[in-house]
Motif scaffolding. Structure first.
Motif, PDB file in Angstrom:
ATOM      1  N   LEU A  31      46.741  29.620  44.569  1.00  0.00           N
ATOM      2  CA  LEU A  31      45.285  29.512  44.568  1.00  0.00           C
ATOM      3  C   LEU A  31      44.864  28.394  43.634  1.00  0.00           C
ATOM      4  CD1 LEU A  31      44.410  33.306  44.028  1.00  0.00           C
ATOM      5  CD2 LEU A  31      44.825  32.156  46.204  1.00  0.00           C
ATOM      6  N   ARG A  91      42.045  27.278  40.770  1.00  0.00           N
ATOM      7  CA  ARG A  91      41.496  28.096  39.687  1.00  0.00           C
ATOM      8  C   ARG A  91      40.207  28.791  40.103  1.00  0.00           C
ATOM      9  NH1 ARG A  91      42.002  25.020  33.965  1.00  0.00           N
ATOM     10  NH2 ARG A  91      40.959  26.947  33.350  1.00  0.00           N
ATOM     11  N   SER A  92      39.542  28.259  41.108  1.00  0.00           N
ATOM     12  CA  SER A  92      38.332  28.917  41.602  1.00  0.00           C
ATOM     13  C   SER A  92      38.644  30.025  42.604  1.00  0.00           C
ATOM     14  CB  SER A  92      37.407  27.879  42.252  1.00  0.00           C
ATOM     15  OG  SER A  92      38.033  27.311  43.396  1.00  0.00           O
ATOM     16  N   GLY A  93      39.905  30.141  43.020  1.00  0.00           N
ATOM     17  CA  GLY A  93      40.298  31.185  43.947  1.00  0.00           C
ATOM     18  C   GLY A  93      40.494  30.729  45.372  1.00  0.00           C
ATOM     19  N   ARG A  94      40.389  29.437  45.633  1.00  0.00           N
ATOM     20  CA  ARG A  94      40.602  28.938  46.993  1.00  0.00           C
ATOM     21  C   ARG A  94      42.086  29.038  47.345  1.00  0.00           C
ATOM     22  NH1 ARG A  94      41.711  23.754  48.936  1.00  0.00           N
ATOM     23  NH2 ARG A  94      41.419  22.923  46.824  1.00  0.00           N
ATOM     24  N   ARG A 148      41.093  38.023  51.543  1.00  0.00           N
ATOM     25  CA  ARG A 148      40.464  36.871  50.875  1.00  0.00           C
ATOM     26  C   ARG A 148      39.619  37.330  49.698  1.00  0.00           C
ATOM     27  NH1 ARG A 148      39.613  33.177  48.496  1.00  0.00           N
ATOM     28  NH2 ARG A 148      38.617  31.187  48.957  1.00  0.00           N
ATOM     29  N   LEU A 205      41.860  38.191  46.735  1.00  0.00           N
ATOM     30  CA  LEU A 205      42.370  36.997  46.065  1.00  0.00           C
ATOM     31  C   LEU A 205      41.311  36.396  45.154  1.00  0.00           C
ATOM     32  CD1 LEU A 205      44.371  35.329  48.985  1.00  0.00           C
ATOM     33  CD2 LEU A 205      45.318  36.425  46.944  1.00  0.00           C
ATOM     34  N   LEU A 206      40.062  36.403  45.594  1.00  0.00           N
ATOM     35  CA  LEU A 206      38.980  35.900  44.744  1.00  0.00           C
ATOM     36  C   LEU A 206      38.826  36.769  43.500  1.00  0.00           C
ATOM     37  CD1 LEU A 206      36.304  34.927  47.427  1.00  0.00           C
ATOM     38  CD2 LEU A 206      37.578  33.369  45.943  1.00  0.00           C
ATOM     39  N   ARG A 207      38.974  38.082  43.658  1.00  0.00           N
ATOM     40  CA  ARG A 207      38.877  38.972  42.499  1.00  0.00           C
ATOM     41  C   ARG A 207      40.030  38.726  41.525  1.00  0.00           C
ATOM     42  NH1 ARG A 207      38.360  44.713  45.283  1.00  0.00           N
ATOM     43  NH2 ARG A 207      38.408  45.447  43.102  1.00  0.00           N
ATOM     44  N   ALA A 227      41.574  35.851  41.112  1.00  0.00           N
ATOM     45  CA  ALA A 227      41.289  34.584  40.440  1.00  0.00           C
ATOM     46  C   ALA A 227      40.268  34.788  39.320  1.00  0.00           C
ATOM     47  CB  ALA A 227      40.790  33.554  41.444  1.00  0.00           C
ATOM     48  N   ARG A 228      39.263  35.621  39.583  1.00  0.00           N
ATOM     49  CA  ARG A 228      38.256  35.912  38.549  1.00  0.00           C
ATOM     50  C   ARG A 228      38.897  36.653  37.378  1.00  0.00           C
ATOM     51  NH1 ARG A 228      34.413  40.167  37.717  1.00  0.00           N
ATOM     52  NH2 ARG A 228      32.589  39.421  36.556  1.00  0.00           N
ATOM     53  N   ARG A 268      40.739  34.134  35.234  1.00  0.00           N
ATOM     54  CA  ARG A 268      39.830  33.339  34.403  1.00  0.00           C
ATOM     55  C   ARG A 268      39.331  34.151  33.218  1.00  0.00           C
ATOM     56  NH1 ARG A 268      37.781  31.968  39.547  1.00  0.00           N
ATOM     57  NH2 ARG A 268      35.917  33.251  39.195  1.00  0.00           N
TER      58      ARG A 268
END
Length: 756
Positions: free
Chosen positions: A210, A212-215, A237, A240-242, A244-245, A248
């Protein structure tokens, strides 16, 4: 109750104590009194010295609002005070497990693990699925007993207790890509159920890269050989965004990217199960690091070189090629003065591939717009135009001068020290000219149109075949047919070895006419000849006595003639160095540890360096990749050497670096330069890692505990090497590239012998 420890074994289930009131009194397997167990939400749980790093990190994460399961920690001071009333601990256990109806996880939490310097991943015990009061006491005791270290010391140990999560999907989340050394990427490896089978190396996960923004950048399924029963992705999807958050947020809490174990429960909630610093990142070449490769020079210098051999052969080659590039206007003169065209890495010669034009420019369209190359070529056009016409004559003159000097050179044993030094200085100087003209003739002169044109190697093979057919002893072939030197690499330290077997003089030599080859083989004889022949037929007296002419040999094109003279001059250098070693009473290998300046000073009368006896030959280095860059002195192969994703011919690289060594299966005596080849990355193998040269596993994940430890040790490691146990039996030689995942069988090194 399932136990995960250094032996990766399993304990027993115990259903005792699932109901009933809280009872005080001693626990049979473990007794404890002293400071109370500390809930993770209390500030005292965030003190690594008493709570251990694992519990302290979770306590910090919980206080920062990250999704951490509830729990408590038995501090180190309390855990070491045993044998009295355990009512306080039992009350904490009762509340967390609902009097034994909920399974718990009992985990190690030492101040020595999960630190920025070392993770000690998988080195201490964790016990899963603990049910009942008696089983809980046994689990705590198991964790404490795992504090013993291989060196006999005992690590301070606290005990972390949490509910056991029944995870639908679990895995490891890295806030950076430790394998590629990229901090702008996240790496997620996921498996069904919890992360334990992944970090233990039992199961390979599905990997997600991914931004760093989760893409999502790419996904790789594990190469298990078993098709998946469903096509539903493990992680959506949104999940994966969660993740990445979460990465961070953890980076902000702990001040750097984290190695996180996570799990999604049946309701889709994300839980942070463990967080620790990433302890080992692969080195990554800096922006603008040179692209190097052995290709353009491997034919001349294929073997690992000693320091003196580097100075004798690599330095003149670099100067000669720089002169040729300057004359041709293909590189800026300022760059050629500051950056060597040819260098050595681990004693092996490598060339700057961009300077030599072996690879296209990095940005082709920008290169077209750059006026500098065109201006350089315009400025050199008049030189190149005139040089192209003059090159054949210049090459012929240089070849004649070299042959004349070689023919006049007395036997090295008859030269005094100043004369030896003078001859060595001449050889280095003339090699610069030979390399420069050889490069220019190759670049500026058209290739011969005759398909049957002669080459130095073809002529040498024919001469070798004819000599063997006539029964010439192996040790006399080069003396009678010096052209055969083309088939050997120069070496000060080793005995020269001619190619095995006898080639078919009619068919084995490419580029030689069949009739011409047969005629040459039939007419070549060992005796000296009279009369004047082509330049390469003149005597070569580097052996101390005139060598025989090579009769009826076809004339070589200019470039091939220059290549042959390069090899002859190198051979003269070898003879001169061996004579110097004899006079000094040194082994040739010991003398080869000198640098050029030191050798000339000794020949001029200076004493040998005082530390020469302590100098050690460099260990055997693996062959260089076709293309690589250097990062902090480490060879980092271009990703294109494998499949662009760190997956080469052997498997998947999980810990960068390159090594060559002897296969060891972990049993019996450990060989020197051992490469451990195993079925899976079992944490029980961790005590074997120090002192290894490489690690190869048939299965495993780049985020498993043992892969993390391999990166900490700087140990090249490859996983996913199919059928490795069968393909690489103990005792065989392997070359392991932990960056590309390449694992190749190599021959054991040949013992070094002095040249005659």
């Amino acid at each position: 109750m399932t136990m995960l420890d250094e032996h990766h074994g399993e304990g027993a289930r115990d259903g005792d104590g699932r109901g009933g009131a809280v009872r005080s009194g001693p626990v049979e397997a473990y007794d404890m009194a002293g400071p109370d167990p500390v809930p993770l939400e209390q500030p005292a749980a965030a003190a690594p010295r008493t709570a251990g790093s694992k519990a302290a990190n979770l306590a910090r994460a919980a206080r920062a609002g990250l999704p951490v399961l509830p729990g408590f920690v038995i501090p180190h001071a309390a855990a070491t005070h045993r044998g009295t009333d355990g009512a306080v601990l039992r009350r904490a256990w009762h509340e967390l497990s609902d009097d034994g109806t909920l399974p718990l996880v009992v985990r190690s939490s030492s101040p020595q693990e999960d630190t920025e310097e070392s993770s000690l991943a998988g080195q201490f015990a964790s016990v899963l699925d603990v049910r009942g009061w008696a089983a809980f006491g046994t689990a705590v005791r198991t964790v404490l007993d795992s504090a013993g270290r291989p060196d006999g010391s005992t690590a301070p140990m606290a005990v972390l207790v949490q509910p056991m999560l029944t995870a639908r999907v679990g895995g490891v989340l890295f806030g950076a890509d430790p394998v590629a050394g990229r901090t702008d990427r996240l790496l997620v490896s996921a498996v069904r159920s919890g992360p334990d089978s992944l970090v233990s190396g039992e199961q390979a996960g599905t990997d997600h890269w991914l931004s760093r923004s989760g893409r999502l950048l790419r996904t790789e399924q594990p190469e298990t050989g078993v098709p998946r029963a469903d096509s539903e992705p493990l992680l959506t999807r949104a999940q994966l965004l969660r993740l990445a958050r979460l990465a961070r947020r953890a980076r902000r809490v702990f001040g750097g990217p984290q190695d996180i174990e996570f799990g999604f429960d049946g309701d889709g909630r994300l839980w942070l199960l463990q967080s620790r610093p990433i302890t080992a990142m692969a080195v990554r070449p800096t922006r603008g690091a040179r692209l190097l490769g052995p290709g353009p020079v491997a034919e001349t210098l294929p073997e690992q070189l000693a320091p003196l051999e580097e100075d004798l052969w690599v330095a003149p080659m670099a100067r000669g090629l720089a002169a040729a590039l300057d004359i041709g206007g293909t590189a800026p003169r300022r760059l050629l003065r500051t950056v060597p065209v040819v260098t050595t890495v681990g004693g092996r010669a490598a060339a700057d591939l961009r300077l030599l034009g072996a690879v296209p420019p990095r940005h082709r369209w920008l290169a077209l717009l750059n006026p500098a190359p065109g201006a350089r070529r315009l400025g050199s056009a008049w030189r190149v135009g005139r040089l192209g016409a003059a090159l054949p004559g210049l090459a012929t003159d240089l070849v004649a001068d070299v042959d004349s000097r070689l023919a006049r050179t007395p036997a090295p044993s008859t030269l005094d020290s100043p004369a030896l030094a003078a001859e060595l200085r001449w050889t280095r100087a003339v090699l610069v000219s030979l390399h420069a003209q050889e490069a220019l003739t190759g670049a500026l002169l058209p290739a011969p149109r005759d398909k049957n044109h002669s080459t130095a190697a073809g002529t040498a093979l024919t001469a070798l075949s004819g000599a063997r057919a006539r029964g010439v002893p192996e040790e006399r072939i080069i003396a009678t047919h010096p052209v055969v030197l083309t088939l050997t690499a120069p070496s000060v330290r080793g005995r020269r070895r001619l190619p095995a077997g006898t080639p078919d003089t009619g068919t084995a030599v490419r580029g030689q006419g069949r009739a011409r080859v047969q005629q040459q083989s039939e007419t070549a004889g060992p005796g000296p000849q009279t009369g004047r022949g082509p330049a390469h037929e003149r005597a070569l007296s580097v052996s101390g006595r005139p060598a025989a002419y090579l009769p009826a040999a076809p004339a070589l094109p200019p470039r091939e003639s220059l290549r042959l003279r390069i090899r002859w001059v190198q051979e003269l250098q070898v003879r001169l160095v061996l004579e110097t070693a004899r006079r000094l009473g040194l082994d040739a290998g010991r003398l080869a540890l000198l640098r050029w300046k030191e050798l000339t000073e000794v020949l001029d009368g200076a004493p040998l360096p005082g530390d020469l006896a302590e100098r050690m030959p460099a260990p055997e280095s693996p062959p260089l990749p076709d293309a690589f860059r250097l990062a902090e002195g480490t060879v980092v192969a271009e990703r294109g050497s494998g499949d662009g994703r760190g997956r080469g011919a052997g498997g998947r690289g999980v810990s960068g670096g390159r090594a060559v060594g002897t296969v060891w299966d972990g049993t019996g005596p450990r060989p020197s330069e051992a490469v451990l080849v195993v079925r899976t990355l079992d944490p029980a193998l961790a005590p074997l890692l120090p002192g290894l040269t490489g690690l190869v596993a048939q299965t495993g994940s780049p985020l498993s505990h043992l892969a993390v430890l391999a990166r900490e040790f700087g140990l090249p490691a490859v996983v996913g090497a199919g059928d490795a146990l069968r393909r690489f039996p103990p005792g065989s030689r392997l070359t392991v590239d932990g960056t590309t995942g390449d694992v190749r069988v190599g021959n054991a090194p040949v013992p070094v012998e002095d040249a005659p």
